[in-house]
Structures are given as C-alpha cells and as structure tokens.
Design a protein around this motif. Sequence first.
Motif, mmCIF file in Angstrom:
data_model
loop_
_atom_site.group_PDB
_atom_site.id
_atom_site.type_symbol
_atom_site.label_atom_id
_atom_site.label_comp_id
_atom_site.label_asym_id
_atom_site.label_seq_id
_atom_site.Cartn_x
_atom_site.Cartn_y
_atom_site.Cartn_z
ATOM 1 N N ALA A 124 4.365 -3.783 -6.075
ATOM 2 C CA ALA A 124 3.531 -3.991 -7.441
ATOM 3 C C ALA A 124 3.334 -4.962 -8.405
ATOM 4 O O ALA A 124 1.501 -5.406 -8.328
ATOM 5 C CB ALA A 124 3.985 -2.852 -8.826
ATOM 6 N N LEU A 173 0.114 4.668 8.185
ATOM 7 C CA LEU A 173 0.069 5.503 7.040
ATOM 8 C C LEU A 173 0.006 7.103 7.488
ATOM 9 O O LEU A 173 1.433 7.427 6.990
ATOM 10 C CB LEU A 173 -0.558 5.365 5.811
ATOM 11 C CG LEU A 173 -0.360 3.484 5.591
ATOM 12 C CD1 LEU A 173 -1.779 3.290 4.328
ATOM 13 C CD2 LEU A 173 0.749 3.801 4.854
ATOM 14 N N ALA A 228 9.843 -1.147 -5.687
ATOM 15 C CA ALA A 228 8.443 -0.895 -5.406
ATOM 16 C C ALA A 228 7.810 -1.440 -7.020
ATOM 17 O O ALA A 228 6.801 -1.635 -6.607
ATOM 18 C CB ALA A 228 8.336 0.942 -6.381
ATOM 19 N N ALA A 234 4.092 0.871 -3.581
ATOM 20 C CA ALA A 234 3.150 0.272 -5.182
ATOM 21 C C ALA A 234 2.076 1.434 -4.574
ATOM 22 O O ALA A 234 0.719 0.211 -6.056
ATOM 23 C CB ALA A 234 3.032 -0.902 -4.875
ATOM 24 N N ASP A 235 1.181 1.900 -3.704
ATOM 25 C CA ASP A 235 -0.076 2.520 -4.321
ATOM 26 C C ASP A 235 -1.594 1.728 -4.262
ATOM 27 O O ASP A 235 -2.057 1.643 -4.749
ATOM 28 C CB ASP A 235 -0.253 3.712 -5.728
ATOM 29 C CG ASP A 235 0.469 4.728 -5.550
ATOM 30 O OD1 ASP A 235 0.830 4.552 -4.496
ATOM 31 O OD2 ASP A 235 1.114 5.056 -6.141
ATOM 32 N N HIS A 236 -0.900 -0.292 -3.910
ATOM 33 C CA HIS A 236 -2.531 -0.892 -3.290
ATOM 34 C C HIS A 236 -3.682 0.048 -2.649
ATOM 35 O O HIS A 236 -2.798 0.439 -1.664
ATOM 36 C CB HIS A 236 -1.951 -2.294 -2.951
ATOM 37 C CG HIS A 236 -1.638 -3.266 -3.895
ATOM 38 N ND1 HIS A 236 -1.942 -3.753 -4.907
ATOM 39 C CD2 HIS A 236 -0.037 -2.575 -4.011
ATOM 40 C CE1 HIS A 236 -1.080 -3.842 -5.561
ATOM 41 N NE2 HIS A 236 0.131 -4.153 -5.492
ATOM 42 N N LYS A 237 -5.031 -0.321 -2.992
ATOM 43 C CA LYS A 237 -5.575 -0.015 -2.243
ATOM 44 C C LYS A 237 -5.815 -0.126 -0.915
ATOM 45 O O LYS A 237 -5.641 -2.162 -0.781
ATOM 46 C CB LYS A 237 -7.099 0.035 -2.486
ATOM 47 C CG LYS A 237 -6.838 0.788 -4.823
ATOM 48 C CD LYS A 237 -6.894 2.149 -4.293
ATOM 49 C CE LYS A 237 -6.893 3.101 -5.389
ATOM 50 N NZ LYS A 237 -6.612 4.148 -5.190
ATOM 51 N N THR A 238 -6.237 -0.375 0.043
ATOM 52 C CA THR A 238 -6.775 -1.032 1.229
ATOM 53 C C THR A 238 -7.815 -1.287 1.278
ATOM 54 O O THR A 238 -8.506 -1.054 0.347
ATOM 55 C CB THR A 238 -6.323 0.283 2.748
ATOM 56 O OG1 THR A 238 -7.635 1.285 2.270
ATOM 57 C CG2 THR A 238 -4.997 0.473 3.427
ATOM 58 N N ASP A 296 -4.315 3.148 8.916
ATOM 59 C CA ASP A 296 -4.750 4.544 8.250
ATOM 60 C C ASP A 296 -3.327 5.311 9.511
ATOM 61 O O ASP A 296 -2.319 6.177 9.230
ATOM 62 C CB ASP A 296 -5.450 5.459 8.294
ATOM 63 C CG ASP A 296 -6.249 4.624 7.170
ATOM 64 O OD1 ASP A 296 -5.743 4.424 6.100
ATOM 65 O OD2 ASP A 296 -7.912 4.789 6.885
ATOM 66 N N VAL A 298 1.038 -1.262 -0.289
ATOM 67 C CA VAL A 298 -0.030 0.481 0.025
ATOM 68 C C VAL A 298 0.839 1.491 -0.216
ATOM 69 O O VAL A 298 0.077 2.192 -0.407
ATOM 70 C CB VAL A 298 -1.051 0.045 1.085
ATOM 71 C CG1 VAL A 298 -1.279 1.405 1.412
ATOM 72 C CG2 VAL A 298 -2.045 -1.151 1.369
ATOM 73 N N ALA A 299 1.764 1.007 0.837
ATOM 74 C CA ALA A 299 2.512 2.190 1.213
ATOM 75 C C ALA A 299 3.873 3.092 -0.599
ATOM 76 O O ALA A 299 4.185 3.751 -1.011
ATOM 77 C CB ALA A 299 4.026 2.649 2.181
#
Length: 266
Positions: free
Chosen positions: A153, A90, A149, A76-80, A87, A73-74
């Motif tokens: 991903a 993060l 990264a 590679a922008d994966h969704k929680t 949170d 999540v932090a």
Amino acid sequence: MSEYAIGDIQGCYDALQQVLDKVGFSPSRDRLWVAGDLINRGPESLKTLRYIANLGTSAEVVLGNHDLHLLAVAMADHKTKRKDTLDSILTAPDRDQLLDWLRQQKLCVYDPKRDLFMAHAGLPHIWTVAQAGTHAREVEQVIRGPQAAEYFAGMYGNQPAAWHSGLSGMDRWRVITNYFTRMRFISPDGALELTAKESVDTAPAGFAPWFDYARDDSTRVVFGHWAALEGHTGHKRFIGLDTGCVWGGALTLMDLDSEEITCCDC
C-alpha cells in the motif's frame, strides 16, 4: 552444467524460448539467473511467469519494479496502468500460487565463489555487498510476511531520496526497494534521482549513473532495468542485461563464467 543470467523478459515468452534454445538450456542440467521484470508490457506475462516458476531450483530470480507492481495491484488494490499486461495473471486459476511464489523471490543475490552480485537495478556505491544483502533480507521478510499488504500500500514514491540507518517503517522499506529496483542516477552521498530514465548523457546536475562511482571491492554486478543503456556501462564489471526486448530491441543472455553473450532480436 552452465549458469546464465538474463535481462528483463517482461512477458516476451517467445523471445525467452528462442534465446534459451540458442544455448541449449536444459533445466535438468543448467541454471538461469533472472534479473527481474519477468512480466508486464509484453504479450505473454502469464506464460512467462509460469515457465520461470516451474523451473524451481533451476532458476535464481530477483524482483524488479514490474514484478512488485503486480503484487501491489493484487495485494493492495493499486490500479493497473494503461500499458500493463497483467490481467492474464490476475484472472488465472493459479493466480494465488503464482503470486505466492513471486513473494518468495529475492531483491538481490550474491555468489561468493564467482564474487557476483545481481539485483534488478544494481548495487549503490554507499553499500557493501554484505550491507546490501542485509537490507534486502529485511524487506524480503516484510514482503513474505503479515505486513505485506501494508508494504504494498505504501511502496510507491520517491521519498526518502537517500538511505540513512535511522529510517524506520515504510520510509526505510521504500528507499531500500528503490535502490534495488528503480535506481539509475545517484548522487555522491547516495541520493536517488528517480525521474530521469534515458541514457547516461542525460544525468541531472549533481548525479551520475550508479556504476560510475568507485567501489572498494572487485565484485561483478549483473543488473537489468535500464534499457536505454543498450547493455553498455563503460565498465567491464558492471553488466547491464536489459536490452529492451519489450520495446523491439533484444533479449540478452550471458554465461556467468565465460561472459559470452547470446541475444535474440525481438
């Protein structure tokens, strides 16, 4: 000096402190082996992560699937996910230091004096302890390095289902990761079945719990990850410490030498 192993904490900080108090744990004297999934789903993920990180050399930590999820999540922008409790980490002022610390942790550890191996999900019968260590070090270097990264991903997925030495790149990293952090049921030839998550009685056709396969060594294996087992594997040498604290079960601690179990109801 005493050394203890503990199952999945998953952000249950109060239970962690209670079970450590029961054995009189002292970071200046004792060591704590953490079988992965330090955080997520529980109420105090940030507090738990800070505590374990601050133990320094008094902690021996392996990464679990929830720990890797936080990094994905932090980085590679994966969704929680809906039930995630990430949170607080993060958005924490020390977020970067905590994530950097987490990236330095291992996928497995082995103590030759005790002949004791620990990984979050266990040790597949297709690998010796030495092979498992070699594969773990390969992925650990990726997680810590400039390809992190890219790794995060592409980390998610159930394929390839089985290890073979010809794998390369993300396929190779992913299947190694799945053995160490997601494995429950496995086939005789080493294929993983990653959708079944309940008790051993629910094994899909052609698969069995990883700890039901014979090994050529006498190594004790400490693991977490499989709360539905409630700590019961049917094999003295395979020690499951995930007893479902975050689901209202218990947090379980084991003395590595005496194998005495200490629990705290959650």
